[in-house]
Design an enzyme around this catalytic site. Structure first.
Site, PDB file in Angstrom:
ATOM      1  N   GLU B 153      14.769  -9.533  -1.666  1.00 11.56           N
ATOM      2  CA  GLU B 153      13.695  -9.006  -2.514  1.00 11.56           C
ATOM      3  C   GLU B 153      14.190  -9.083  -3.957  1.00 11.56           C
ATOM      4  O   GLU B 153      14.731  -8.129  -4.496  1.00 11.56           O
ATOM      5  CB  GLU B 153      13.370  -7.562  -2.097  1.00 11.56           C
ATOM      6  CG  GLU B 153      12.121  -6.995  -2.775  1.00 11.56           C
ATOM      7  CD  GLU B 153      11.921  -5.520  -2.466  1.00 11.56           C
ATOM      8  OE1 GLU B 153      12.761  -4.941  -1.738  1.00 11.56           O
ATOM      9  OE2 GLU B 153      10.930  -4.952  -2.942  1.00 11.56           O
ATOM     10  N   VAL B 164      12.219   0.047  -9.018  1.00  6.93           N
ATOM     11  CA  VAL B 164      13.548   0.598  -9.286  1.00  6.93           C
ATOM     12  C   VAL B 164      14.602  -0.504  -9.378  1.00  6.93           C
ATOM     13  O   VAL B 164      15.785  -0.235  -9.469  1.00  6.93           O
ATOM     14  CB  VAL B 164      13.992   1.610  -8.200  1.00  6.93           C
ATOM     15  CG1 VAL B 164      13.129   2.851  -8.267  1.00  6.93           C
ATOM     16  CG2 VAL B 164      13.967   0.984  -6.813  1.00  6.93           C
ATOM     17  N   HIS B 228       6.439  -7.794  -6.502  1.00  4.78           N
ATOM     18  CA  HIS B 228       7.005  -7.445  -7.815  1.00  4.78           C
ATOM     19  C   HIS B 228       6.506  -8.444  -8.845  1.00  4.78           C
ATOM     20  O   HIS B 228       7.292  -9.146  -9.487  1.00  4.78           O
ATOM     21  CB  HIS B 228       8.541  -7.436  -7.764  1.00  4.78           C
ATOM     22  CG  HIS B 228       9.094  -6.266  -7.000  1.00  4.78           C
ATOM     23  ND1 HIS B 228       9.301  -5.044  -7.597  1.00  4.78           N
ATOM     24  CD2 HIS B 228       9.467  -6.124  -5.713  1.00  4.78           C
ATOM     25  CE1 HIS B 228       9.789  -4.197  -6.693  1.00  4.78           C
ATOM     26  NE2 HIS B 228       9.901  -4.834  -5.544  1.00  4.78           N
ATOM     27  N   ALA B 253       4.164  -2.255  -7.166  1.00  8.80           N
ATOM     28  CA  ALA B 253       4.810  -3.265  -8.011  1.00  8.80           C
ATOM     29  C   ALA B 253       3.938  -4.505  -8.161  1.00  8.80           C
ATOM     30  O   ALA B 253       4.395  -5.637  -8.034  1.00  8.80           O
ATOM     31  CB  ALA B 253       6.200  -3.628  -7.463  1.00  8.80           C
ATOM     32  N   ASP B 284       4.128   6.165   3.723  1.00  9.00           N
ATOM     33  CA  ASP B 284       4.983   7.355   3.708  1.00  9.00           C
ATOM     34  C   ASP B 284       4.307   8.534   3.015  1.00  9.00           C
ATOM     35  O   ASP B 284       4.899   9.605   2.875  1.00  9.00           O
ATOM     36  CB  ASP B 284       6.327   7.034   3.025  1.00  9.00           C
ATOM     37  CG  ASP B 284       6.138   6.583   1.585  1.00  9.00           C
ATOM     38  OD1 ASP B 284       4.973   6.418   1.165  1.00  9.00           O
ATOM     39  OD2 ASP B 284       7.155   6.375   0.901  1.00  9.00           O
ATOM     40  N   GLY B 285       3.069   8.350   2.554  1.00  8.47           N
ATOM     41  CA  GLY B 285       2.378   9.463   1.892  1.00  8.47           C
ATOM     42  C   GLY B 285       2.770   9.599   0.437  1.00  8.47           C
ATOM     43  O   GLY B 285       2.271  10.480  -0.256  1.00  8.47           O
ATOM     44  N   ASP B 309      10.359   0.359   3.757  1.00  6.47           N
ATOM     45  CA  ASP B 309      11.082   0.158   2.499  1.00  6.47           C
ATOM     46  C   ASP B 309      12.136   1.260   2.325  1.00  6.47           C
ATOM     47  O   ASP B 309      12.416   1.713   1.219  1.00  6.47           O
ATOM     48  CB  ASP B 309      10.115   0.148   1.301  1.00  6.47           C
ATOM     49  CG  ASP B 309      10.735  -0.548   0.080  1.00  6.47           C
ATOM     50  OD1 ASP B 309      11.832  -1.126   0.231  1.00  6.47           O
ATOM     51  OD2 ASP B 309      10.138  -0.478  -1.002  1.00  6.47           O
ATOM     52  N   ALA B 348      11.981   6.089  -5.682  1.00  7.87           N
ATOM     53  CA  ALA B 348      13.135   5.221  -5.431  1.00  7.87           C
ATOM     54  C   ALA B 348      13.154   4.846  -3.958  1.00  7.87           C
ATOM     55  O   ALA B 348      14.074   5.171  -3.222  1.00  7.87           O
ATOM     56  CB  ALA B 348      14.419   5.928  -5.829  1.00  7.87           C
TER      57      ALA B 348
END
Lengths: 356, 438
Positions: B153, B164, B228, B253, B284-285, B309, B348
């Site tokens: 990535e 990040v 990204h 991103a 993940d909320g 991630d 992050a």
């Protein structure tokens, strides 16, 4: 013939499944002395297989020492085709129970030499000690296994061409495409089934009602191959109410009353103990040589041709006296006094004397 | 002799799962599943029965629970305290740590994954990638989770959509040699044994001449993923036309969906007659609003892949952990599954497990269990070109399995991990699992 009538499909299937389980348990099969079970495919036995599988899962029965022989298989259909009878048996029965694959016998529809395959199948049945219980269903036209109308009642395992009706009926499993339905099958013969020690047939639904009527109320007829069971010593037919639609009320009541009376006497209609415990010699078909002289006494003709399991004796009849040709006159008893037309002339004379 | 083990029949390594709901083709179907610990595969039970004349050694009654393929994680930066983007003085130690992570990770239900290296200097890629290539060749259950190849990535990303990632290490490529100088030529071509360490590259198509390099990458068997990136809808469409088959963490991103410029999300609209790419979603909320996830799912259900991630802090307790990002070291605060850079509100990454993502997805969208599980099994397998091998229970696939209980809490389904099997052998069993084995 035992005819067991139950209210609906489930009750009939339950009866058959329970019966099979009881028979296997009573038999107490071992590896050396396995219970040999003949098995059908088709829609009729589905409920029976389902119940047998649930009874296995509930720990009520083990198929570890059960050897099976299937009735039939299509010719030329790949073994693992979803419509093959190998797939049917795997999907509906074998995958759910603990039967060992080396105890399973199904005709190979792709054998290079079908005739040899059929002969080997008959030999395998004999080698297993004969079939203890042949479970069967029937087609709308009364066929048992793929013994279509007109099959010889003395037939053995062989290649069979399917009747048009059967191809039509089975096309529902092949996307309603007649061209995809195999035209031939390998099947055990009528005789192969009749040689089983016991035959249990499950017949469900109104579609089969005419066939049941032909087989129960009418004579042995190759056009309704199930009717050959009339010649078997221990057949049992289990049906639901719908299948009895064509039967006479009298017939239905008769068989129901028989079952009821038997139960009132505290027993089910059971087999002779020597059949129940198995391990008896394999019945052989005996074709008795007909003597050169004409028939001496009337006997059921089938006993000559189709003696599946020998029943202990039709009672022998006394021999008729020799025929001596004679004149009709000789049968009239001779009068004691020739030429005397008046029976008692002395009496007449005495009467006349008194009157004078 | 096997006779010592079984008095009657030789052992054959077959296990039959019975009384289970199998994840098959978008549905849970009642049935049995046969797996072999010898071949490590799901087997065709009927063929085995009639051809091999064998019965399974072991029957596992799942009591109606769900049996699904093992989960496939397509974006994972590290776990259990080990960051894949780490240089060690003794790199053989790296291999050992990786093995430890694999053994722990399989206990979360993830049986295969794509280890991800974030934007780093070339040395990092060249030293770590040889360890991160496909690791399932030995087919050993005790090795735990299996790498399917690495995901790079970066560093060919847009400096304005760095997230990040350290802006200082971001570069752009003008030729394939630029990519090879960064990742190492061997890592992009395989080193003779046919094993290609890099499975996937996330890059911004609008940077340098990356757009023109996409066909070269895909011809080498490397998946190109858009991410990204400042790409417009038109640029993203062009990238898809050139062979991009994946979007890295959709919405994050990248430019947001605007009604006059739909951005990268627009390629899911099936415009320009292009095949729609797969896309990763972090449920993940924190990264995405539940409704956004629902919209993404409904726009292209067959391309929807749930990813975590997750950072290396997944599996660790809450607290402050040091994080080396390039030359900088800062602290990351872990609170639950939430990870923030110390002293800021910058996300992050996450520290959620993949099964938690599935449960979030179930809860937020009310989707069915088979559809939710498809987003972590069959769909990622298809994205990775591993249909029929991973992410399915069809005969011939690797026998990587999870046993799940489903609970209904407040009208929502929730899945609980009971057991994990790798290559046909049990590798994890939850303590409260009510497994009946005989």
């Amino acid at each position: 013939m035992r005819l067991i009538i139950r209210d609906d499909e489930h009750a009939a299937s339950m009866y058959v499944a329970n019966y099979v389980v009881e028979r296997i348990k009573a038999f107490q099969p071992t590896a050396e002395h396995p219970f040999v079970l003949g098995l059908p495919t088709g829609s009729s036995p589905l409920g029976v297989y389902e119940i047998l599988a649930s009874k296995y899962k509930a720990g009520e029965i083990s198929f570890e020492n059960v050897v099976t022989f299937n009735m039939d298989e299509y010719v030329g259909l790949p073994r693992d085709d979803p419509n093959s009878y190998h797939s049917f048996m795997w999907k509906h029965f074998f995958s759910h129970v603990n039967i060992h694959p080396s105890n399973v016998h199904i005709l190979d529809g792709n054998a290079p030499n079908p005739e040899a395959e059929c002969a080997a199948y008959e030999d395998a049945i004999k080698a297993a000690g004969g079939i203890d219980l042949f479970l069967a269903g029937i087609g709308d036209d009364g066929h048992i296994a793929f013994n279509e109308p007109g099959s010889s009642l003395a037939s053995r395992t062989r290649v069979k061409t399917l009747a048009y009706d059967t191809i039509l009926a089975n096309s529902r499993f092949f996307g309603d495409d007649l061209n995809r339905v195999p035209r031939m099958a390998l099947t055990v013969g009528v005789q192969t089934i009749l040689e089983a020690r016991e035959v249990v047939v499950i017949i469900l639904g109104a579609r089969k009602a005419l066939a049941l009527q032909k087989c129960i109320e009418q004579g042995v007829n190759h056009m309704w191959s199930l009717s050959s069971l009339q010649l078997h010593p221990h057949p049992m037919i289990v049906v639901d109410e719908d299948a009895t639609l064509e039967l006479q009320v009298k017939t239905v009541k008769y068989f129901k009353s028989i079952e009821m009376v038997a139960r009132e006497q505290g027993f089910e209609q059971i087999l002779p103990s020597r059949v129940r415990t198995g391990n008896v010699p394999i019945p052989e078909t005996k074709i008795q040589k007909v003597k050169s002289t004409p028939i001496l006494a009337p006997e059921p003709i089938a006993s000559h041709l189709l003696r599946a399991s020998p029943i202990d004796g039709y009672s022998s009849r006394s021999v008729s006296p020799d025929l001596v040709p004679d004149r009709m006159a000789s049968r009239i008893p001779e009068p004691k006094l020739n030429g005397r037309l008046t029976p008692n002339p002395e009496h007449h004379m005495r009467v006349n004397a008194v009157g004078a | 002799m096997p006779m010592a083990v079984s008095p009657t029949r030789p052992q054959n390594g077959l296990t039959k799962f019975t009384n289970c709901r199998l994840l098959k083709n978008d549905a849970l179907v009642d049935g049995d599943l046969w797996v072999s610990s010898v071949s490590g595969k799901v087997i065709d039970s009927q063929v085995s029965f009639y051809d091999e004349l064998v019965l399974p050694d072991k029957i596992v009654d799942l009591g109606g629970r769900i049996l699904a393929p093992g989960l496939i994680e397509c974006q994972l930066n590290g776990a259990f305290g080990f960051n894949f983007s780490t240089l060690l003085d003794d790199m053989s130690e790296y291999g050992e740590k990786l093995q430890e992570v694999n053994r722990l990770m399989v206990q979360t239900g993830v049986t295969s994954y794509i280890p991800t290296i974030t934007s780093q200097r070339p040395e990092m890629y060249q030293k770590t990638l040889p360890f991160l290539g496909p690791s399932g060749d030995h087919r050993k259950a005790e090795d735990g989770a299996e790498s399917l190849g690495a995901h790079c990535e970066g560093p060919f990303l847009s400096p304005t959509k760095n997230g990040v990632h350290n802006v200082d290490v971001l570069i752009q490529a003008e030729s394939i040699e630029d990519l090879q100088r960064c990742y190492g030529a061997d890592n992009m071509t395989g080193s003779g044994d046919g094993k290609l360490p890099i499975k996937m590259i996330t890059a911004a198509p609008e940077r340098g001449r990356m757009m023109d390099l996409i066909p070269e990458l895909t011809s080498r068997g490397i998946i190109y993923s858009i991410g990204h990136s400042e790409a417009t809808y038109e640029e993203a469409s062009q990238a898809v036309g050139k062979g991009a088959t994946m979007i890295t963490h959709l919405f994050n991103a990248m430019r947001p969906l605007h009604h006059r410029n739909p951005g990268i999300f627009g390629v899911l609209g099936k415009a320009e007659s292009l095949p729609r790419p797969y896309f990763g979603i972090i449920s993940d909320g924190i990264h995405l609003h539940p409704t956004t996830i629902k919209i993404a799912y409904n726009s292209h259900p067959d391309g929807f892949i749930l990813v975590t991630d997750a950072m290396h802090l997944v599996g660790l307790a809450d607290g402050s952990y040091p994080w080396t990002n390039g030359e900088h070291t800062c602290n990351i605060i872990k609170k639950g599954s939430k990870l923030l850079l110390e002293g800021s509100e910058t996300i992050a990454g996450s520290s959620i497990t993949l099964l938690e993502c599935v449960n979030n997805f179930l809860q937020w969208t009310g989707t069915s269990i088979p559809q939710a599980l498809g987003a972590v099994t069959s769909t990622p397998a298809a994205m990775l070109g591993l249909q029929g091998v991973k992410g399915t229970l069809d005969a011939g696939a690797d026998a990587d399995l999870v046993v799940l209980s489903d609970e209904t809490v407040g009208g929502c389904h929730r899945l609980v991990l009971d057991e994990v099997w790798k290559f046909g052998q049990p590798v994890f069993r939850a303590e409260q699992s009510h497994v009946k084995s005989y």
